[in-house]
Design an enzyme around this catalytic site. Structure first.
Site, PDB file in Angstrom:
ATOM      1  N   TYR A 278       6.025   0.525  -7.004  1.00 37.53           N
ATOM      2  CA  TYR A 278       5.693   1.711  -6.156  1.00 37.53           C
ATOM      3  C   TYR A 278       6.776   2.646  -6.160  1.00 37.53           C
ATOM      4  O   TYR A 278       6.077   3.779  -6.046  1.00 37.53           O
ATOM      5  CB  TYR A 278       5.611   0.979  -4.738  1.00 37.53           C
ATOM      6  CG  TYR A 278       4.184   0.308  -4.402  1.00 37.53           C
ATOM      7  CD1 TYR A 278       2.688   0.689  -4.835  1.00 37.53           C
ATOM      8  CD2 TYR A 278       4.392  -1.086  -3.848  1.00 37.53           C
ATOM      9  CE1 TYR A 278       1.926  -0.439  -4.480  1.00 37.53           C
ATOM     10  CE2 TYR A 278       3.267  -1.732  -3.644  1.00 37.53           C
ATOM     11  CZ  TYR A 278       2.201  -1.485  -4.046  1.00 37.53           C
ATOM     12  OH  TYR A 278       0.993  -2.239  -3.693  1.00 37.53           O
TER      13      TYR A 278
ATOM     14  N   THR B 272       0.347  -1.145 -13.096  1.00 42.09           N
ATOM     15  CA  THR B 272       0.786  -0.754 -11.778  1.00 42.09           C
ATOM     16  C   THR B 272       0.768  -1.627 -10.904  1.00 42.09           C
ATOM     17  O   THR B 272      -0.037  -2.613 -11.028  1.00 42.09           O
ATOM     18  CB  THR B 272      -0.095   0.566 -11.244  1.00 42.09           C
ATOM     19  OG1 THR B 272      -1.478   0.271 -10.997  1.00 42.09           O
ATOM     20  CG2 THR B 272      -0.146   1.750 -11.949  1.00 42.09           C
ATOM     21  N   ASP B 273       1.496  -1.632  -9.625  1.00 42.02           N
ATOM     22  CA  ASP B 273       1.151  -2.348  -8.458  1.00 42.02           C
ATOM     23  C   ASP B 273      -0.225  -1.849  -7.919  1.00 42.02           C
ATOM     24  O   ASP B 273      -0.488  -0.766  -8.040  1.00 42.02           O
ATOM     25  CB  ASP B 273       2.463  -2.317  -7.459  1.00 42.02           C
ATOM     26  CG  ASP B 273       2.479  -3.418  -6.654  1.00 42.02           C
ATOM     27  OD1 ASP B 273       1.527  -4.351  -6.597  1.00 42.02           O
ATOM     28  OD2 ASP B 273       3.760  -3.691  -6.097  1.00 42.02           O
ATOM     29  N   TRP B 274      -0.628  -2.785  -7.082  1.00 40.35           N
ATOM     30  CA  TRP B 274      -1.941  -2.416  -6.491  1.00 40.35           C
ATOM     31  C   TRP B 274      -1.897  -1.240  -5.512  1.00 40.35           C
ATOM     32  O   TRP B 274      -1.286  -1.065  -4.474  1.00 40.35           O
ATOM     33  CB  TRP B 274      -2.401  -3.909  -5.682  1.00 40.35           C
ATOM     34  CG  TRP B 274      -3.065  -4.811  -6.100  1.00 40.35           C
ATOM     35  CD1 TRP B 274      -4.335  -5.218  -6.055  1.00 40.35           C
ATOM     36  CD2 TRP B 274      -3.002  -5.117  -7.433  1.00 40.35           C
ATOM     37  NE1 TRP B 274      -4.788  -6.211  -6.968  1.00 40.35           N
ATOM     38  CE2 TRP B 274      -3.900  -6.347  -7.755  1.00 40.35           C
ATOM     39  CE3 TRP B 274      -1.751  -5.212  -8.392  1.00 40.35           C
ATOM     40  CZ2 TRP B 274      -4.113  -6.919  -9.198  1.00 40.35           C
ATOM     41  CZ3 TRP B 274      -1.930  -5.825  -9.526  1.00 40.35           C
ATOM     42  CH2 TRP B 274      -3.079  -6.677 -10.088  1.00 40.35           C
ATOM     43  N   PHE B 275      -2.804  -0.004  -6.040  1.00 37.42           N
ATOM     44  CA  PHE B 275      -2.992   1.011  -5.229  1.00 37.42           C
ATOM     45  C   PHE B 275      -1.546   1.804  -5.167  1.00 37.42           C
ATOM     46  O   PHE B 275      -1.451   2.582  -4.423  1.00 37.42           O
ATOM     47  CB  PHE B 275      -3.403   1.037  -3.663  1.00 37.42           C
ATOM     48  CG  PHE B 275      -4.510   0.033  -3.603  1.00 37.42           C
ATOM     49  CD1 PHE B 275      -5.572   0.435  -3.894  1.00 37.42           C
ATOM     50  CD2 PHE B 275      -4.556  -1.252  -3.169  1.00 37.42           C
ATOM     51  CE1 PHE B 275      -6.808  -0.203  -3.828  1.00 37.42           C
ATOM     52  CE2 PHE B 275      -5.688  -1.889  -2.918  1.00 37.42           C
ATOM     53  CZ  PHE B 275      -7.028  -1.556  -3.250  1.00 37.42           C
TER      54      PHE B 275
END
Length: 901
Positions: A706, A737-740
């Site tokens: 993130y 990507t990491d989530w959101f």
């Protein structure tokens, strides 16, 4: 009715127990009271019944059951005199725990809520027994860092009082540390009668049985610490800035033992430390050194009289001091013996590439070996080694010339030179190496950040994109696309993506979660496997199957029970010991077996990519997710992660996703924070472990973190994702990507982050390549979308005007059908002239399109190709077309960072 345990479950449960036992660390054993001969004990502490198997968040697992310490001890014949007292305590504990979770039930906060904690009650009267055992438990998890407070890093007053009085009351006293990370050790001096301390860590679902077998001597502990346990928190230089929103990595390369050894600060327990029930003698039989390889052959003998056991042999090298910051020593190789009976011996041979000793010179952006004397050390901990050989290098050697990447605007490094003096050593083999005999290494051909290659079927077509130098390559038009044709080499992958529509490309580079006008974006984002974290998007027209991702580092996190067309089905995955305990085994073969077992479960449940291993460096002991990660040392972290990766990817069609790349060493402000790290520290510490895994195991995927690194989000950083990962390390897989993530999706596409997870930002990408029209509800009012704010951790709403900006002087028009009364926004636009009523049910909106079509189709194509290369090797692709499955690493050139035999 719950189904019986399968043979796979039983087999993996036993392996989980073996690993837990192999990684437990005996910190203290005064009077040699362990192993216990008398099984009548008094047991205290909430951890005895509420044993912590692992951490919270994505590192959690929904396993069938957990063996608590009390249940494991009873199963192994221990008589527990405090059982009635523990039952009363447990009833009170459970009532408070239920209150805590009932308050969170159904709320967004429950997704990443800290685990329930409660102080132990003060023990008023001690029950009779020969031995008293006290359990200290701690838990941490995603989204929250630990605290230097009582009840976390420090013991509570009740815990300290109970342990002290227990050690005074019982003839034998034992402390079990059921913790995922380091705790304050100052209490030991306050408890002089405490006999033994066993770090049981967080040992997975068979915790109780594993602990019982170590306590009763069925198994001799052989784990070694993967971190330095200091006498005081302030001894860690990272404590100065840890927890800042934009953490400054002031310690540079001096992380963990590199700092304590180099600045001559005595720890409580050093890196690599761990006792045994027996004793070992390590003798070096032979050493050879040349410009290519260093080989050390040792003999290990169990010189104890009663107990079998295993020993870990650790090889360190001390490099010459120079103008480049250099630690006192660095771990370069290690190996673990088999279980040796008393008097039994085993020969171990460790070989490392001589170039592995290179340090990074920020003045010239190169890996170099400096001239001078190098000392080769062998022992069983970082502070218990002896010099077994030395060599002299005549001149500076540039091992590999790179370019400056990821440099901070201002280097935060405060520690640049250790306090140690160079040693003079005699009586050991001495070698001379010449710079001219080192192999030349080909220079890196770096990708140019300002260039984009776009494949097109029509060179005259007007394409979107701004800011870069675009090169067009013409390929044949093909209206009858199928991914199987790429597999069969009938068409190239370039041709395939060039014939995909913009919408198809965007769907492919986004996870399957779609922007939802009415619903929330929170929760599991997969529908092919119940409880899986996410999946890629399938395309029936193009013959592209979906792939499925599942958390997490301690095992597959899936729904235990779910309904499938009226039938109840179960998914019982194994909860393995935490990552730190896996590394505490110092046993690559055993960890590879764990990886293989996890791969078996992936195949059973239909998981393509496991979102693990987690492998960020333990920079500071308060890191909330340290339990998921392996060590403070990049070589140990990288080689353990590589072993687990190889185990999983021995299976066909599946792979791992190493994470979190890069500089994600705290949970505080993890979504927005900027990790400010010096170039040498990045190269030698925070990139090194990822480099080892990529070059030795080629993971199927990597997850970007993130946070920002030196000012740029990790998920949109061209220098780390393309120049380092692909140009320098030759990474073959996909990056997600990491989530959101807050990284801008269109910047991610250009930078080398191929897949946006879990999806949901398709509109942002479409708006960057074409005019994204506003969306309206059925009544004609502007539509409202609910989304998830990862920073505020709450749902938000947004009007979907998208690329259209209403304006009275606009040059573009949109016709909107209405039903019902005009809302306030539409009425306001009628008054300001940006809307006109055409008839009773139609309004004409006037405005302008945003000038934001700045994403190149070539960047979408590049990401799509990286994803499709993985899909082509997946088991779901093979299953779709009835093909023979292949391993992901087939035909890839891999090497060992060091070798042992």
């Amino acid at each position: 009715m719950e189904q019986k345990m399968s043979q796979r479950e039983i087999k993996n449960l036993d392996l989980s127990k073996q690993v837990a036992e192999d990684g437990m660390v005996l910190l203290q054993n005064e009077n040699k009271i362990l192993p216990l001969r008398n099984k009548k004990i008094a047991l205290y502490g909430s951890g005895s019944f509420a044993t912590v198997k692992g951490g919270t968040g994505s590192g959690d697992v929904n396993q069938r059951h957990v063996s608590s310490i009390i249940s494991g001890l009873k199963e192994h014949g221990f008589e527990i005199t405090t059982e009635s007292w523990l039952r009363r305590f447990q009833r009170y504990y459970d009532s408070k725990k239920n209150e805590y979770y009932n308050k969170l039930d159904g709320s967004l906060a429950s997704l990443l809520a800290p685990a329930f904690t409660m102080d132990d009650m003060e023990v008023s009267e001690f029950e009779e027994a020969l031995t008293g055992i006290y359990v200290i438990s701690r838990s941490s998890g995603e989204g929250h860092d630990r605290k230097n407070e009582k009840g976390d890093y420090q013991l509570t007053d009740n815990e300290l009082s109970n342990i002290k009085r227990m050690s005074e009351y019982y003839q034998n006293s034992i402390l079990l540390l059921n913790v995922g990370g380091i705790i304050d050790t100052s209490f030991i001096e306050k408890c002089p009668l405490l006999d033994s301390i066993l770090l049981v860590s967080q040992p997975g679902m068979d915790a109780g049985n594993a602990i019982a077998e170590v306590l009763d001597g069925t198994v001799t502990p052989s784990g070694k610490l993967t971190d330095t346990w200091a006498n005081d928190y302030s001894d860690y230089p990272s404590s100065k800035y840890f927890g800042e929103n934009d953490p400054r990595y002031n310690d540079g390369i001096y992380v963990g033992y590199r700092y304590f050894d180099s600045f001559e600060i005595k720890p409580k327990y050093e890196f690599g430390y761990g006792l045994s029930y027996t004793k070992f003698m390590i003798d070096t039989d032979k050493i050879s050194v040349n410009e290519h390889q260093i080989t050390v052959k040792v003999n290990v003998q169990n010189i104890g009289e009663k107990f079998s056991g295993k020993e870990v042999v650790q090889l360190y090298v001390s490099s010459p001091k120079s103008k480049i910051p250099t630690p006192y020593q660095t771990l370069q190789a290690y190996d673990k013996t088999k279980n040796l009976r008393p008097d039994e011996q085993q020969n171990l041979t460790m070989s490392i590439g001589t170039k592995n000793l290179a340090v990074f010179d920020t003045r010239i952006a190169a890996w170099v070996m400096v001239p001078g004397i190098y000392l080769i050390r062998v022992g069983n901990s970082s502070r218990n080694t002896k010099v077994v050989g030395q060599f002299k290098l005549d001149k500076l050697v540039v091992i590999q010339q790179l370019e400056h990447k990821l440099t901070p605007a201002n280097d935060p490094t405060e520690l640049t030179e250790g306090k140690f003096s160079s040693e003079q050593v005699g009586g050991v083999p001495f070698f001379i190496l010449k710079a001219e005999n080192f192999d030349a290494i080909e220079p890196i051909d770096y990708s140019n950040q300002s260039q984009v290659i776009t494949y097109t079927t029509n060179l005259d077509q007007e394409l979107p994109g701004k800011g870069y130098d675009e090169k067009l390559q013409k390929v044949p038009a093909n209206s009858n696309l199928n991914l199987l044709d790429v597999y069969n080499r009938k068409i190239t992958l370039d041709e395939f993506v060039a014939n995909m529509s913009n919408s198809e490309l965007i769907d492919l580079v986004e996870g399957s979660l779609k922007p939802n006008v009415e619903g929330s974006m929170v929760g599991n984002a997969a529908d092919l496997v119940a409880g899986a974290a996410g999946q890629t998007t399938n395309n029936d027209r193009l013959g592209i199957p979906a792939t499925v991702n599942a958390d997490g580092p301690a095992g597959l996190r899936l729904e235990q029970t779910f309904d499938d067309n009226g039938k109840t089905k179960h998914q019982y995955a194994t909860a393995w010991p935490i990552g730190t305990l896996l590394a505490q085994t110092w046993n690559r073969d055993l960890v590879q077996r764990v990886g293989f077992a996890i791969g078996t479960e992936m195949k059973e449940f239909g998981i393509t990519m496991w979102l693990a291993p987690g492998m960020n460096i333990h920079r500071n002991l308060l890191g909330g997710r340290n339990f998921e990660y392996f060590a403070e040392d990049p070589v140990l972290s990288g080689t353990i992660a590589a072993a687990e990766t190889k185990g999983v990817q021995t299976h066909t069609g599946i792979g791992v996703t190493i994470k979190h790349f890069l500089g994600n060493n705290q949970e505080t402000a993890r979504n927005t924070g900027n990790s400010i790290i010096g170039e040498q520290a990045l190269r030698e510490i925070y990139l090194k472990n990822f480099e080892i895994v990529v070059k030795t195991a080629q993971p199927m995927a990597i997850m970007s973190s993130y946070n920002k690194v030196n000012g740029t989000f990790a998920g949109e950083n061209y220098e780390s994702l393309t120049n380092i990962l692909r140009d320098e390390w030759n990474f073959k897989g996909l990056v997600m990507t990491d989530w959101f993530s807050l990284a801008d999706p269109k910047h991610s596409m250009h930078s080398g982050n191929d897949l946006i997870m879990p999806g949901g930002s398709q509109d942002k990408l479409f708006a960057a390549v074409d005019n994204l029209k506003p969306k309206f509800a059925k009544n004609g009012h502007i539509a409202i979308r609910k989304s998830f704010d990862i920073v505020a951790f709450k749902e938000t709403t947004k009007e979907l005007w998208n690329d259209f900006e209403p304006a009275a002087d606009g040059e573009n028009y949109i016709r909107v059908s209405l039903s019902g009364e005009l809302d306030d926004d539409m009425t306001k636009m009628l008054y300001d002239g940006s809307a006109q009523i055409i008839n009773n049910d139609t309004v004409l909106l006037k405005g302008n399109w945003k000038d934001n079509n700045d994403l190149y189709i070539g960047d979408l194509q590049k990401s799509a190709m990286n994803i499709l290369r993985v899909v082509l090797k997946s088991d779901r692709f093979a299953e779709k077309y009835g093909l023979k499955e292949i391993t992901y690493n087939r035909n890839m050139e891999l090497y060992d960072y060091f070798s042992t035999k």
